[in-house]
Motif scaffolding. Structure first.
Motif, PDB file in Angstrom:
ATOM      1  N   LEU A 165       0.806  -1.204  -0.014  1.00  0.00           N
ATOM      2  CA  LEU A 165      -0.168   0.027  -0.132  1.00  0.00           C
ATOM      3  C   LEU A 165       1.068   1.209  -0.012  1.00  0.00           C
ATOM      4  CD1 LEU A 165      -2.366  -1.173   2.748  1.00  0.00           C
ATOM      5  CD2 LEU A 165      -3.143  -1.023   0.475  1.00  0.00           C
ATOM      6  N   VAL A 166       0.694   2.092  -0.966  1.00  0.00           N
ATOM      7  CA  VAL A 166       1.452   3.307  -1.001  1.00  0.00           C
ATOM      8  C   VAL A 166       0.815   4.651  -0.863  1.00  0.00           C
ATOM      9  CG1 VAL A 166       3.380   4.579  -2.518  1.00  0.00           C
ATOM     10  CG2 VAL A 166       3.228   2.067  -2.705  1.00  0.00           C
ATOM     11  N   PRO A 167       1.018   5.317   0.505  1.00  0.00           N
ATOM     12  CA  PRO A 167       0.330   6.444   0.528  1.00  0.00           C
ATOM     13  C   PRO A 167       0.812   7.620  -0.586  1.00  0.00           C
ATOM     14  CG  PRO A 167       1.621   6.017   2.425  1.00  0.00           C
ATOM     15  CD  PRO A 167       1.936   4.950   1.395  1.00  0.00           C
ATOM     16  N   VAL A 168      -0.054   8.263  -1.130  1.00  0.00           N
ATOM     17  CA  VAL A 168       0.231   9.447  -2.106  1.00  0.00           C
ATOM     18  C   VAL A 168      -0.678  10.443  -1.883  1.00  0.00           C
ATOM     19  CG1 VAL A 168       0.243  10.088  -4.418  1.00  0.00           C
ATOM     20  CG2 VAL A 168       0.861   7.707  -3.671  1.00  0.00           C
ATOM     21  N   PHE A 169      -0.341  11.763  -1.714  1.00  0.00           N
ATOM     22  CA  PHE A 169      -1.582  12.738  -1.579  1.00  0.00           C
ATOM     23  C   PHE A 169      -0.824  13.964  -2.508  1.00  0.00           C
ATOM     24  CE2 PHE A 169      -3.985  15.922   0.254  1.00  0.00           C
ATOM     25  CZ  PHE A 169      -4.956  15.323   1.132  1.00  0.00           C
ATOM     26  N   ALA A 170      -1.988  14.343  -3.215  1.00  0.00           N
ATOM     27  CA  ALA A 170      -1.652  15.917  -3.856  1.00  0.00           C
ATOM     28  C   ALA A 170      -2.053  16.995  -3.151  1.00  0.00           C
ATOM     29  CB  ALA A 170      -2.482  15.986  -5.151  1.00  0.00           C
ATOM     30  N   LYS A 204       1.301  19.911  -4.453  1.00  0.00           N
ATOM     31  CA  LYS A 204       2.681  19.368  -4.223  1.00  0.00           C
ATOM     32  C   LYS A 204       2.378  17.764  -4.196  1.00  0.00           C
ATOM     33  CE  LYS A 204       6.354  19.031  -0.947  1.00  0.00           C
ATOM     34  NZ  LYS A 204       7.022  19.828   0.304  1.00  0.00           N
ATOM     35  N   VAL A 205       2.708  17.090  -4.918  1.00  0.00           N
ATOM     36  CA  VAL A 205       2.339  15.522  -4.981  1.00  0.00           C
ATOM     37  C   VAL A 205       3.528  14.800  -3.982  1.00  0.00           C
ATOM     38  CG1 VAL A 205       2.222  13.358  -6.245  1.00  0.00           C
ATOM     39  CG2 VAL A 205       1.041  15.572  -7.007  1.00  0.00           C
ATOM     40  N   VAL A 206       3.301  14.376  -3.056  1.00  0.00           N
ATOM     41  CA  VAL A 206       4.070  13.617  -2.060  1.00  0.00           C
ATOM     42  C   VAL A 206       3.518  12.027  -2.052  1.00  0.00           C
ATOM     43  CG1 VAL A 206       4.762  15.680  -0.705  1.00  0.00           C
ATOM     44  CG2 VAL A 206       2.643  14.187  -0.223  1.00  0.00           C
ATOM     45  N   ILE A 207       4.834  11.219  -2.146  1.00  0.00           N
ATOM     46  CA  ILE A 207       4.566   9.800  -2.009  1.00  0.00           C
ATOM     47  C   ILE A 207       5.333   9.173  -0.868  1.00  0.00           C
ATOM     48  CG2 ILE A 207       5.144   7.560  -3.268  1.00  0.00           C
ATOM     49  CD1 ILE A 207       5.303   9.182  -5.792  1.00  0.00           C
ATOM     50  N   GLY A 208       4.414   8.341  -0.131  1.00  0.00           N
ATOM     51  CA  GLY A 208       5.138   7.834   1.314  1.00  0.00           C
ATOM     52  C   GLY A 208       5.858   6.625   0.904  1.00  0.00           C
ATOM     53  N   LYS A 209       6.433   6.076   2.241  1.00  0.00           N
ATOM     54  CA  LYS A 209       7.113   4.803   2.090  1.00  0.00           C
ATOM     55  C   LYS A 209       6.106   3.748   2.038  1.00  0.00           C
ATOM     56  CE  LYS A 209       9.971   2.038   4.743  1.00  0.00           C
ATOM     57  NZ  LYS A 209      10.499   1.916   6.332  1.00  0.00           N
ATOM     58  N   PRO A 210       6.306   2.618   1.005  1.00  0.00           N
ATOM     59  CA  PRO A 210       5.349   1.637   0.741  1.00  0.00           C
ATOM     60  C   PRO A 210       5.164   0.882   2.036  1.00  0.00           C
ATOM     61  CG  PRO A 210       7.067   1.810  -1.108  1.00  0.00           C
ATOM     62  CD  PRO A 210       7.527   2.479  -0.123  1.00  0.00           C
TER      63      PRO A 210
END
Length: 138
Positions: free
Chosen positions: A40-45, A89-95
């Motif tokens: 599961l990869v958290p991603v937020f714009a 700002k698109v940020v991608i968290g640690k899987p």
């Protein structure tokens, strides 16, 4: 293939100054990840909710339930479809690694959903540049 959450529920609960994510009842994406052992990869714009202005007409909840769509009035800069000048700002968290399970129990699904929500919230807080914008997880 990536699975994205959100949709009609998020549109129905949008409010200015809030980034709203509808996750607490969205367990299907977690169940799929567990069945396939996919992370599961958290991603937020962050800031995406400020790119367009919008209004919800009265009675939108009934219409949304009936047609599975939200009739929003949406406009951008100068009333056009061009987005407002607003940083996103698109940020991608640690899987988040999950085990592969043929039939995950509701408790296991909920456990990993809570981890995902916690990681997404932490990702937002870490990268949010505007203290005026808050995250609301429903």
């Amino acid at each position: 293939r990536p699975v994205r959450t959100g949709g009609v529920r998020e549109c129905l609960t949008m409010e200015p100054g809030l980034e709203t994510v509808y996750l607490r009842k969205r367990q299907g994406f977690v169940r799929m990840a567990l069945k396939h052992g996919a992370p599961l990869v958290p991603v937020f714009a962050i800031g995406q909710s400020k790119t367009y202005s919008w209004r919800r007409p009265p009675g939108v909840n009934w219409i949304s339930r009936k047609f599975q769509a939200v009739p929003l009035l949406i406009w951008g800069a100068f009333g056009t479809p061009i987005p407002h000048r607003s940083p996103v700002k698109v940020v991608i968290g640690k899987p988040i690694q999950v085990p592969k399970m043929a039939e995950p129990s509701p408790e296991e699904v909920d456990h990993y959903l809570q981890i995902f929500i916690s990681e997404l919230s932490a990702l937002f807080e870490r990268h949010n540049q505007t203290s005026k914008t808050q995250l609301r997880v429903l």
